[in-house]
Motif scaffolding. Structure first.
Motif, mmCIF file in Angstrom:
data_model
loop_
_atom_site.group_PDB
_atom_site.id
_atom_site.type_symbol
_atom_site.label_atom_id
_atom_site.label_comp_id
_atom_site.label_asym_id
_atom_site.label_seq_id
_atom_site.Cartn_x
_atom_site.Cartn_y
_atom_site.Cartn_z
ATOM 1 N N ASP A 135 70.597 32.331 8.604
ATOM 2 C CA ASP A 135 71.112 30.978 8.901
ATOM 3 C C ASP A 135 72.624 30.944 9.116
ATOM 4 O O ASP A 135 73.188 29.869 9.237
ATOM 5 C CB ASP A 135 70.766 30.025 7.757
ATOM 6 N N TYR A 136 73.268 32.103 9.165
ATOM 7 C CA TYR A 136 74.711 32.121 9.329
ATOM 8 C C TYR A 136 75.114 31.453 10.653
ATOM 9 O O TYR A 136 74.552 31.727 11.690
ATOM 10 C CB TYR A 136 75.233 33.565 9.292
ATOM 11 N N THR A 164 80.436 21.961 -5.899
ATOM 12 C CA THR A 164 79.683 21.992 -4.642
ATOM 13 C C THR A 164 80.450 22.773 -3.587
ATOM 14 O O THR A 164 79.876 23.575 -2.856
ATOM 15 C CB THR A 164 79.397 20.565 -4.151
ATOM 16 N N ARG A 199 80.210 26.463 -4.318
ATOM 17 C CA ARG A 199 78.880 26.977 -3.953
ATOM 18 C C ARG A 199 78.760 27.155 -2.448
ATOM 19 O O ARG A 199 78.187 28.135 -1.974
ATOM 20 C CB ARG A 199 77.789 26.034 -4.449
ATOM 21 N N ASN A 200 79.290 26.211 -1.687
ATOM 22 C CA ASN A 200 79.225 26.309 -0.228
ATOM 23 C C ASN A 200 80.023 27.499 0.278
ATOM 24 O O ASN A 200 79.597 28.190 1.200
ATOM 25 C CB ASN A 200 79.717 25.015 0.420
ATOM 26 N N LEU A 257 80.682 30.252 -1.445
ATOM 27 C CA LEU A 257 79.947 31.450 -1.848
ATOM 28 C C LEU A 257 78.734 31.668 -0.950
ATOM 29 O O LEU A 257 78.472 32.786 -0.503
ATOM 30 C CB LEU A 257 79.509 31.338 -3.309
ATOM 31 N N LYS A 258 78.020 30.598 -0.648
ATOM 32 C CA LYS A 258 76.847 30.705 0.226
ATOM 33 C C LYS A 258 77.258 31.164 1.617
ATOM 34 O O LYS A 258 76.633 32.049 2.200
ATOM 35 C CB LYS A 258 76.132 29.357 0.307
ATOM 36 N N GLY A 259 78.316 30.572 2.152
ATOM 37 C CA GLY A 259 78.785 30.955 3.484
ATOM 38 C C GLY A 259 79.262 32.396 3.539
ATOM 39 O O GLY A 259 78.974 33.121 4.493
ATOM 40 N N SER A 260 79.971 32.823 2.493
ATOM 41 C CA SER A 260 80.455 34.203 2.453
ATOM 42 C C SER A 260 79.308 35.187 2.349
ATOM 43 O O SER A 260 79.305 36.230 3.010
ATOM 44 C CB SER A 260 81.397 34.394 1.260
ATOM 45 N N THR A 261 78.320 34.850 1.522
ATOM 46 C CA THR A 261 77.158 35.730 1.372
ATOM 47 C C THR A 261 76.382 35.829 2.678
ATOM 48 O O THR A 261 75.983 36.919 3.096
ATOM 49 C CB THR A 261 76.243 35.207 0.248
ATOM 50 N N GLN A 262 76.187 34.697 3.340
ATOM 51 C CA GLN A 262 75.478 34.712 4.617
ATOM 52 C C GLN A 262 76.262 35.504 5.661
ATOM 53 O O GLN A 262 75.677 36.247 6.446
ATOM 54 C CB GLN A 262 75.216 33.299 5.106
ATOM 55 N N ILE A 305 68.573 36.934 4.233
ATOM 56 C CA ILE A 305 69.656 36.158 3.617
ATOM 57 C C ILE A 305 70.631 35.630 4.667
ATOM 58 O O ILE A 305 71.088 34.492 4.591
ATOM 59 C CB ILE A 305 70.395 37.000 2.565
#
Length: 94
Positions: free
Chosen positions: A90-91, A32, A35-36, A38-43, A87
């Protein structure tokens, strides 16, 4: 007949922890967390790409879109900009 105690089986499950233990929770927490990140970096990357991309296609607009290649490049950059906006929208909101 002799009364001997049975020897422990070499295939005993004593060393295998039951499911739902701290090991499983730690692995789930690590997954988890990854994933968080990776999600934060992508955003983050998409947000700042969406901010910066208009500066890339402004020179194309300044020279005009009479050339079909310039029009195609502009439309491609505009499409990428829309995707990065979607994408990265929501950053830093949550």
């Amino acid at each position: 007949m002799s009364n001997s105690t049975p020897s422990p089986s070499p295939l005993s499950n004593e060393s295998v922890p039951p499911s739902g233990t701290d090991g499983d929770q730690q692995a789930e927490s690590t997954t988890t967390s990854a994933r968080n990140v990776l999600k934060g970096s992508t955003q983050f990357l998409c947000f700042w790409a969406a901010v910066g991309l208009p500066f890339v296609y402004l020179p194309l607009l300044a020279q005009g879109l009479g050339d079909p290649r310039a029009t195609l490049v502009f439309l491609g950059l505009l499409g990428i900009n829309i995707l990065t906006l979607y994408i990265g929208h929501d950053y830093k909101r949550g």
